[in-house]
Scaffold this active site. Structure first.
Site, PDB file in Angstrom:
ATOM      1  N   GLY A 195       0.842  -1.191   0.000  1.00  0.00           N
ATOM      2  CA  GLY A 195       0.000   0.000   0.000  1.00  0.00           C
ATOM      3  C   GLY A 195       0.880   1.245   0.000  1.00  0.00           C
ATOM      4  N   GLY A 196       0.314   2.309   0.520  1.00  0.00           N
ATOM      5  CA  GLY A 196       1.043   3.579   0.568  1.00  0.00           C
ATOM      6  C   GLY A 196       2.339   3.484   1.359  1.00  0.00           C
ATOM      7  N   GLY A 221      25.038  12.262 -28.843  1.00  0.00           N
ATOM      8  CA  GLY A 221      24.632  12.964 -27.623  1.00  0.00           C
ATOM      9  C   GLY A 221      25.173  12.272 -26.384  1.00  0.00           C
ATOM     10  N   ALA A 222      25.361  10.953 -26.490  1.00  0.00           N
ATOM     11  CA  ALA A 222      25.853  10.209 -25.329  1.00  0.00           C
ATOM     12  C   ALA A 222      27.265  10.662 -24.937  1.00  0.00           C
ATOM     13  CB  ALA A 222      25.817   8.720 -25.615  1.00  0.00           C
TER      14      ALA A 222
HETATM   15  C1  HXC Z   1      -3.552  -4.287  12.340  1.00  0.00           C
HETATM   16  C2  HXC Z   1      -2.570  -6.199  11.566  1.00  0.00           C
HETATM   17  C3  HXC Z   1      -2.362  -5.615  10.306  1.00  0.00           C
HETATM   18  C4  HXC Z   1      -2.794  -4.284  10.130  1.00  0.00           C
HETATM   19  C5  HXC Z   1      -1.571  -7.590  10.216  1.00  0.00           C
HETATM   20  N1  HXC Z   1      -2.072  -7.433  11.472  1.00  0.00           N
HETATM   21  N2  HXC Z   1      -1.745  -6.505   9.493  1.00  0.00           N
HETATM   22  N3  HXC Z   1      -3.151  -5.549  12.573  1.00  0.00           N
HETATM   23  N4  HXC Z   1      -3.376  -3.665  11.171  1.00  0.00           N
HETATM   24  N5  HXC Z   1      -2.607  -3.645   8.978  1.00  0.00           N
HETATM   25  C6  HXC Z   1      -2.039  -8.399  12.575  1.00  0.00           C
HETATM   26  C7  HXC Z   1      -2.962  -9.577  12.368  1.00  0.00           C
HETATM   27  O1  HXC Z   1      -4.229  -9.285  12.862  1.00  0.00           O
HETATM   28  C8  HXC Z   1      -2.263 -10.622  13.217  1.00  0.00           C
HETATM   29  O2  HXC Z   1      -2.554 -10.380  14.573  1.00  0.00           O
HETATM   30  C9  HXC Z   1      -0.794 -10.315  13.026  1.00  0.00           C
HETATM   31  O3  HXC Z   1      -0.749  -8.950  12.607  1.00  0.00           O
HETATM   32  C10 HXC Z   1      -0.128 -11.152  11.974  1.00  0.00           C
HETATM   33  O4  HXC Z   1      -0.900 -11.134  10.802  1.00  0.00           O
HETATM   34  P1  HXC Z   1      -1.219 -12.441   9.965  1.00  0.00           P
HETATM   35  O5  HXC Z   1      -2.265 -12.066   8.992  1.00  0.00           O
HETATM   36  O6  HXC Z   1      -1.516 -13.584  10.892  1.00  0.00           O
HETATM   37  O7  HXC Z   1       0.171 -12.705   9.280  1.00  0.00           O
HETATM   38  P2  HXC Z   1       0.471 -13.296   7.844  1.00  0.00           P
HETATM   39  O8  HXC Z   1      -0.382 -14.489   7.581  1.00  0.00           O
HETATM   40  O9  HXC Z   1       1.965 -13.458   7.782  1.00  0.00           O
HETATM   41  O10 HXC Z   1       0.038 -12.147   6.825  1.00  0.00           O
HETATM   42  C11 HXC Z   1       0.690 -10.923   6.823  1.00  0.00           C
HETATM   43  C12 HXC Z   1      -0.092  -9.911   5.961  1.00  0.00           C
HETATM   44  C13 HXC Z   1      -1.567  -9.862   6.419  1.00  0.00           C
HETATM   45  C14 HXC Z   1      -0.030 -10.340   4.502  1.00  0.00           C
HETATM   46  C15 HXC Z   1       0.625  -8.566   6.102  1.00  0.00           C
HETATM   47  O11 HXC Z   1      -1.583  -9.715   7.823  1.00  0.00           O
HETATM   48  C16 HXC Z   1      -2.323  -8.750   5.827  1.00  0.00           C
HETATM   49  O12 HXC Z   1      -2.763  -8.832   4.682  1.00  0.00           O
HETATM   50  N6  HXC Z   1      -2.498  -7.684   6.597  1.00  0.00           N
HETATM   51  C17 HXC Z   1      -3.256  -6.541   6.156  1.00  0.00           C
HETATM   52  C18 HXC Z   1      -2.481  -5.750   5.197  1.00  0.00           C
HETATM   53  C19 HXC Z   1      -3.176  -4.507   4.772  1.00  0.00           C
HETATM   54  O13 HXC Z   1      -4.155  -4.586   4.007  1.00  0.00           O
HETATM   55  N7  HXC Z   1      -2.761  -3.394   5.349  1.00  0.00           N
HETATM   56  C20 HXC Z   1      -3.317  -2.143   5.021  1.00  0.00           C
HETATM   57  C21 HXC Z   1      -2.604  -1.770   3.730  1.00  0.00           C
HETATM   58  S1  HXC Z   1      -3.063  -0.202   3.205  1.00  0.00           S
HETATM   59  P3  HXC Z   1      -2.465 -11.500  15.681  1.00  0.00           P
HETATM   60  O14 HXC Z   1      -3.038 -10.869  16.906  1.00  0.00           O
HETATM   61  O15 HXC Z   1      -3.261 -12.659  15.164  1.00  0.00           O
HETATM   62  O16 HXC Z   1      -1.028 -11.842  15.847  1.00  0.00           O
HETATM   63  C22 HXC Z   1      -1.985   0.730   3.991  1.00  0.00           C
HETATM   64  C23 HXC Z   1      -2.152   2.144   3.693  1.00  0.00           C
HETATM   65  C24 HXC Z   1      -0.944   2.906   4.019  1.00  0.00           C
HETATM   66  O17 HXC Z   1      -1.177   0.322   4.704  1.00  0.00           O
HETATM   67  C25 HXC Z   1      -1.181   4.246   3.461  1.00  0.00           C
HETATM   68  C26 HXC Z   1      -0.089   5.161   3.708  1.00  0.00           C
HETATM   69  C27 HXC Z   1      -0.346   6.431   3.000  1.00  0.00           C
END
Ligand code: HXC
Length: 514
Positions: free
Chosen positions: A169-170, A404-405
């Site tokens: 993401g971002g 040019g290079a």
């Molecule tokens: C809160 C999160 C989290 C998040 C993971 N966790 N991502 N908690 N916010 N963004 C937590 C899970 O609930 C879990 O908690 C632990 O972290 C581990 O995650 P798992 O899913 O069990 O791990 P894994 O199977 O290895 O998968 C990792 C992952 C997946 C691929 C990163 O967790 C995932 O898809 N997370 C969401 C990603 C996402 O969509 N983020 C937002 C992106 S947009 P527990 O308690 O079970 O240990 C963004 C915008 C930024 O970030 C913008 C900036 C401008």
């Protein structure tokens, strides 16, 4: 009193466990180290001073008021690498997946501000699920605070991003603004939208690794500057990179001892250029033979391989090398080569790293693909970067410098300080064949034997232009040198340029063609 000290020790031990033993085990099972294990490998033993270990998030929704982990998913502080200070943050995937909350962001911002105030590099170890979903816009704001500081710190201190897990993401835009990105094969990935969104929007089936893994970014997108086999190799390479670069824009890179009296000629350089101008050779061999201890640290090794960028030492002094690679696409300049080298030149210039340019370039790559994708705009970046750079800049034309290079590759005209040519250099508007077909078109078409006429005109052209002496007559190269003497010449010239002062006109900032 002892109770209080014991309590402190207990609290610190608890904080060091991050998300707990189970999650640490799961991190290890994924082939990843923990945030603290990474720091231990990265920095000098016992040098890490942590800050903000007791910071906790302030969120209350979605049950977060009942889940607190001291440190809130990121370990931050200051340490030494080879005895030199650095600031760092290391995201802890065992705490909410290393996701970025308001307080997590504040911790990163705090070390960034200190790094800027004190003039020390910032190293970010990224392993995060992105924005802490439960915190919503507060988390997005935290990212923006980091992006702003990344931007303000650009050119002030070196910023190095090490991606050791998810970065999606971002969130990708913080590493993207920093100077260098390291990735690890199979365990790290970066993308703006993941495979599921890609499938929905474009109907493409693509795996995590293929879409945004280390090898993809190291070879296809150019997002990653370094790709390593495992985390240990990655962290050791971060240490190595730091050994070539200064702490900040006012500092100089560390020098190594070098005994100039032991320097001898390198006869192998005399034999490197093939007899035929169309035969390739490996420019990396030239670079290695010139580098102290043959130690060349390449940046973007697998991206736009027709140009080579990296660091070496010459006479102990850290130097940034930019070189055409005749072995790949004949060393031609194309879009990717231009942007790769332009960014590297700007890094060197921002951080007082002298530049060595080795030229063997047949020109810019022709074709609709290049023209339609903006070779004009992108090639201009390299021209702009070399032109505005005020660090010591030395060029050696090993063979071709056409069109040019020739101008772009740090010619005398754009403030090359010392420009040398090897005796095999061919410096002209274009290669002999193309030139002859244009300027002798009429003679060739009228000739009884056009093939023979082309041969005759070719040898006339080669005799006249395909050498370095017309350029030397003009002073556009300062000397034509015997290849085996190149290293001595370079060391002398770079030593002379230690006191070089050059400036650009006063302005807010230039407008590099982006
Ligand atoms: C809160 C999160 C989290 C998040 C993971 N966790 N991502 N908690 N916010 N963004 C937590 C899970 O609930 C879990 O908690 C632990 O972290 C581990 O995650 P798992 O899913 O069990 O791990 P894994 O199977 O290895 O998968 C990792 C992952 C997946 C691929 C990163 O967790 C995932 O898809 N997370 C969401 C990603 C996402 O969509 N983020 C937002 C992106 S947009 P527990 O308690 O079970 O240990 C963004 C915008 C930024 O970030 C913008 C900036 C401008």
């Amino acid at each position: 009193m002892k109770d209080k000290i014991d309590k402190l020790s207990k609290l610190k031990e608890e904080a060091k466990l991050g998300g707990g033993e189970e999650r640490i085990k799961s991190q290890h099972e994924k082939g990843k180290l923990t945030a603290r294990e990474r720091i231990e490998l990265l920095v000098d033993e016992g040098s890490f001073d942590e800050v903000d270990m007791f910071v906790k998030h302030r969120a209350k929704d979605f049950g977060l008021d009942k889940q607190h982990f001291p440190g809130d998913g990121v370990v931050t502080g200051f340490a030494k690498i080879d005895g030199r200070p650095i600031a760092l943050f290391s995201q802890d995937f065992t705490v909410f997946g290393g996701s970025l909350s308001e307080t997590h962001a504040e911790k990163i911002v705090k070390v960034m501000k200190m790094a800027m105030k004190t003039g020390i590099p910032l190293i970010g170890l990224n392993d995060s699920g992105g924005a802490r979903i439960q915190e919503g816009v507060v988390s997005l704001g935290g990212y923006a605070d980091i992006f702003l500081l990344n931007t303000l710190a650009s050119g002030v201190i070196p910023q190095i991003s090490v991606v050791l897990g998810p970065c999606a993401g971002g969130a990708v835009y913080s590493p993207a603004i920093t100077d260098f990105i390291f990735m690890v094969k199979n365990t790290s990935y970066m993308f703006v939208t993941g495979p599921n969104v890609v499938k929905t929007v474009t109907h493409e089936d693509v795996s995590f690794e293929e879409l945004g893994g280390a090898e993809t970014h190291a070879s296809k997108s150019g997002v990653a500057h370094f790709v390593c086999e495992n985390e240990i190799e990655t962290l050791l390479n971060v240490r190595k990179l730091l050994s070539f670069i200064p702490l900040n824009y006012r500092d100089k890179s560390p020098e190594k001892e070098f005994d100039i009296s032991k320097l001898t000629y390198e006869p192998k350089l005399d034999d490197i250029i093939p007899d035929s101008a169309n035969k390739p050779y490996d420019m990396k061999e030239v670079i290695n033979l010139l580098s102290d201890e043959q130690d060349f640290f390449e940046v973007h090794q697998f991206y736009a391989e027709n140009i080579i960028c990296g660091f070496c030492r010459l006479g102990g002094m850290s130097v940034g090398v930019i070189a055409n690679q005749p072995q790949v696409l004949a060393g031609v300049l194309d879009i990717n080569a231009s942007t790769k080298a332009a960014r590297f030149v700007r890094f060197c210039d921002a951080f007082n790293i002298p530049i060595l340019v080795l030229v063997d370039v047949p020109g810019f790559l022709p074709g609709t693909e290049q023209e339609w994708n903006g070779i004009i705009r992108h090639g201009a970046k390299l021209l702009f970067a070399f032109s505005e750079a005020t660090v010591p800049k030395i060029t050696v034309i090993t063979r071709k410098a056409y069109g040019g290079a020739y101008d772009v590759m740090n010619s005398k005209h754009i403030r090359g300080d010392f420009n040398f040519a090897w005796p095999f250099a061919e410096i002209a508007v274009m290669g002999p064949k193309g030139a002859v077909e244009i300027i002798f078109k009429k003679e060739i078409s009228k000739a009884a034997n056009p093939e023979k006429e082309i041969e005759k005109k070719l040898s006339e052209y080669i005799e006249k232009f395909a050498n370095p002496y017309i350029t030397a007559e003009r002073g556009y190269v300062d000397d034509v040198i015997i290849p085996r003497e190149t290293k001595q010449k370079l060391i002398n010239a770079f030593n002379l340029l230690r006191t070089k002062v050059d400036t650009n006109p006063k302005k807010k900032h230039g407008n590099i063609p982006l």
